[in-house]
Design an enzyme around this catalytic site. Structure first.
Site, PDB file in Angstrom:
ATOM      1  CG  ASP A   1      51.489 -40.546 -42.834  1.00 51.98           C
ATOM      2  OD1 ASP A   1      52.306 -39.822 -42.766  1.00 51.98           O
ATOM      3  OD2 ASP A   1      50.982 -41.136 -43.851  1.00 51.98           O
TER       4      ASP A   1
ATOM      5  CD  GLN B   1      52.633 -39.385 -50.305  1.00 56.29           C
ATOM      6  OE1 GLN B   1      53.448 -40.015 -49.549  1.00 56.29           O
ATOM      7  NE2 GLN B   1      52.647 -38.279 -50.581  1.00 56.29           N
TER       8      GLN B   1
ATOM      9  CE  LYS C   1      56.659 -39.179 -47.475  1.00 56.82           C
ATOM     10  NZ  LYS C   1      55.099 -39.165 -48.000  1.00 56.82           N
TER      11      LYS C   1
END
Ligand code: GUN
Length: 309
Positions: A126, A103, A59
């Site tokens: 997200d 995460q 990422k």
């Protein structure tokens, strides 16, 4: 299977994702030149989970390659919930940061729901915050989870208008199944959400013009689950023992999807492979969400350029 069995088009998610990243990089360049604005993404990882470490590194690299600011916060596994919430608070207030991603999974002593709820919904790239879940369900603009957004982009690239198509989503997770169903409903598909308790799952799947498999069961979807000519999107990433028994005995693995690819390719009209299908779209859509978020924060209309053929 006869030699004349039709062969499905293999949807090249890797190539599509690369092209999408190039378009985002161009758009970021324009944003910098015209508005002196550089989108910024903060990724937070707590602990040493090896798979998460790889995802987070990828990422970070891809964010940087797209010309965005990329901050990775690597926190020790012993980090307290309070410390994590305090970092999120600081990132929420940081004008250089337009996207925040924590995460998952988090260590057991941290309440993930509480942490996700602490992220500013307008920086929640997200799309997991309850406000964004609600916006998607209500058909309002918000930030959409990256994997289902990537699946939808592949579907629209292939079909254009999806109106009236019958879609079956196997899997009801908050991260993929439910938002995928909402997105398809938003495209005027007739949507069924199927899951492990669905009665006669193969028959339900056979109704689908679009079949999305997101259950986490290796190669569960077989040829007779698929309507001839249907489009099959495989979200699964499952590690199974290597086909070579010697390598398998050494603990070597390979990655397969939720769809039996060989069987699907003989029946479907189009199918995503694993790897190289949906997987690469997830980070590309994370970059897209970060770009969108930066534009919205500045009151600028997000614009993705087409690339010359
Ligand atoms: N862990 C595995 N997939 C994801 C994801 O899409 N987002 C976050 N935040 N964590 C993950």
């Amino acid at each position: 299977m006869s030699d004349t069995a039709p062969t499905a088009r293999v949807i090249d998610g890797k190539a599509y994702a690369a092209a999408l990243r190039a378009r985002i990089a161009r758009a970021v360049e324009t944003l910098k030149l015209r508005h002196n604005l550089q989108p910024g993404l903060a990724v937070v990882i707590v602990g040493e989970d090896p798979a998460s470490q790889i995802y987070v590194r990828n990422k970070g690299e891809q964010t940087h390659e797209a010309g965005m600011r990329s901050d990775t916060h690597r926190l020790d596994a012993s980090t307290t919930e309070e410390q994590l919430l305090s970092l999120i608070d600081a990132l929420n207030g940081d004008p250089h940061i337009h996207g925040i991603l924590v995460q998952l999974p988090l260590p057991a002593h941290i309440d993930a729901t509480k942490v996700l709820a602490a992220i500013d919904p307008d920086k929640d790239v997200d799309g997991f915050h309850i406000i964004n879940v609600g916006r998607l369900a209500a058909g309002l603009p918000g930030l959409v989870p990256c994997t289902p957004l990537g699946c939808l982009m592949l579907l629209k690239d292939l079909h254009g208008d999806l109106t009236g198509k019958r879609a079956v989503v196997i899997g009801r997770s908050n991260i993929v199944g439910k938002p995928m169903a909402q997105l398809l409903l938003g495209e005027s598909c007739t949507v069924t959400i199927a899951h492990s308790r669905t009665r006669d799952l193969p028959a339900v799947c056979r109704e689908a013009d679009i079949l999305v498999a997101a259950v986490g069961r290796p190669e569960m979807v077989k040829a007779d689950w698929i309507k001839p000519g249907a489009t099959v999107i495989d979200v699964g990433i499952n590690r199974v023992p290597s086909l070579d028994p010697v390598k398998a005995a050494e603990g070597k693995t390979r990655v397969v999807g939720d769809v039996d690819f060989k069987e699907a390719a003989a029946v479907a009209g189009a199918v995503t492979p694993v790897p190289g299908g949906v997987g690469p779209m997830t980070i590309a859509c994370l970059l897209l969400n970060t770009y969108t978020s930066a534009c919205r924060a500045a009151g600028i209309e997000p614009e993705l350029p087409e690339l010359a053929a």
